[in-house]
Design a protein around this motif. Structure first.
Motif, PDB file in Angstrom:
ATOM      1  N   VAL A 159      -3.040   8.548  -6.846  1.00 45.56           N
ATOM      2  CA  VAL A 159      -3.457   9.335  -5.480  1.00 45.56           C
ATOM      3  C   VAL A 159      -4.193  10.711  -6.032  1.00 45.56           C
ATOM      4  O   VAL A 159      -5.182  11.141  -5.375  1.00 45.56           O
TER       5      VAL A 159
ATOM      6  N   ARG B 182       0.932  -1.260  -0.125  1.00 44.61           N
ATOM      7  CA  ARG B 182      -0.164  -0.074  -0.024  1.00 44.61           C
ATOM      8  C   ARG B 182       0.787   1.335   0.125  1.00 44.61           C
ATOM      9  O   ARG B 182       2.067   1.149   0.044  1.00 44.61           O
TER      10      ARG B 182
ATOM     11  N   SER C  40      -8.652   6.230   2.754  1.00 45.97           N
ATOM     12  CA  SER C  40      -8.969   4.926   1.912  1.00 45.97           C
ATOM     13  C   SER C  40      -9.456   5.527   0.703  1.00 45.97           C
ATOM     14  O   SER C  40      -9.276   4.591  -0.584  1.00 45.97           O
TER      15      SER C  40
ATOM     16  N   GLU D 267      -0.603   7.046   7.340  1.00 47.78           N
ATOM     17  CA  GLU D 267      -1.773   6.404   6.205  1.00 47.78           C
ATOM     18  C   GLU D 267      -2.418   7.504   5.139  1.00 47.78           C
ATOM     19  O   GLU D 267      -3.019   8.375   5.588  1.00 47.78           O
TER      20      GLU D 267
ATOM     21  N   CYS E  32       1.955   5.101   1.181  1.00 43.73           N
ATOM     22  CA  CYS E  32       1.440   5.764   2.622  1.00 43.73           C
ATOM     23  C   CYS E  32       2.417   7.000   2.400  1.00 43.73           C
ATOM     24  O   CYS E  32       2.989   7.410   1.057  1.00 43.73           O
TER      25      CYS E  32
ATOM     26  N   GLN F 211      -6.641   5.738  -1.699  1.00 39.18           N
ATOM     27  CA  GLN F 211      -5.507   4.769  -1.852  1.00 39.18           C
ATOM     28  C   GLN F 211      -5.828   3.906  -3.088  1.00 39.18           C
ATOM     29  O   GLN F 211      -6.755   3.384  -3.431  1.00 39.18           O
TER      30      GLN F 211
END
Length: 243
Positions: free
Chosen positions: A126, A82, A198, A195, A84, A201
């Motif tokens: 993103v 993922r 969501s 993070e 970050c 992401q």
């Protein structure tokens, strides 16, 4: 290591592959040679005729392209990651103020290089997701982002400099980063690992493909990466299971 399995691997697997190679060698007695680099540039090397047995990419697109071109067997997802943000600690970045901080024209943003390195593609995804929800903001962020690593013309990391040096050297305030890399700096008080919300992401899937007519040793390595032991090693290196 002329009889070794030749692996071309995305650089973000640099902390996982040594353990994988060690465990695989212990289990099978098969040697592995490893070349690391931005996955897009490695794909170009393969298309230009570079020797390889297994290609491990930080996305699915590059191995799928090789398969479509007849250079490899079908691409298989073998791990997930993922994105970050690695930021200087005193920036005060959180998941809650993520959009506000990145939208601030004073915030200096660093990314990898889209096209050459999937990390850059994911970072720009993103920004595209931000743009889809907040017209103008994602494009403004993208226009300010500096493509500092992972490109064919990117300077190498200076000797003695660790991950995050662009932040500690004052080049940028934050870097869009894979969690598998950024997690290694979680205990360093100079940094914060944040993070991404969501809704912004991207889906980060790692794909591998073996060359056409691959030998049995290469097939053993592919199967090892998908095995419980291989997946455990990847998990310990900050990745998520392929399944």
């Amino acid at each position: 290591m002329s009889n070794a399995v030749h692996v071309l691997s995305a650089g973000s697997l640099r902390y996982a592959f040594p353990a994988i190679i060690g465990a695989f060698g212990q289990e099978t007695g098969i040697a592995v040679s490893l070349m690391l680099g931005p996955a897009g540039l490695l794909r170009e090397k393969i298309e230009a005729g570079a020797r390889f047995d297994l290609f491990a990419s930080a996305n699915m697109a590059h191995p799928q392209r090789l398969a479509a071109g007849g250079l490899t067997e079908d691409a298989i997802c073998f791990a997930r990651n993922r994105l970050c943000v690695l930021a200087r600690a005193d920036l005060g970045l959180t998941s809650e103020n993520f959009l506000a901080v990145l939208s601030d024209p004073a915030t200096r943003i660093g990314t990898s290089t889209p096209g050459d390195d999937p990390g850059g593609d994911y970072a720009f995804e993103v920004f595209d997701r931000i743009e889809a929800r907040y017209s103008g903001r994602g494009e403004a962020i993208k226009s300010r982002a500096r493509q500092l690593v992972g490109g064919r013309n990117s300077p190498p990391t200076p000797p003695g400099k660790g991950a995050g040096y662009l932040i500690t050297d004052g080049e940028v305030d934050l870097m869009m980063s894979y969690y598998s890399n950024a997690r290694l700096l979680k205990q360093d008080p100079s940094f914060s690992v944040v993070e991404i919300p969501s809704e912004f992401q991207p889906v980060v899937e790692y794909g591998m493909a073996i060359r056409k007519d691959a030998d049995v040793e290469t097939r053993h390595l592919r199967n090892f990466l998908l095995s419980a032991r291989g997946q455990k090693i990847l998990s310990e290196a900050g990745f998520s299971p392929a399944g």
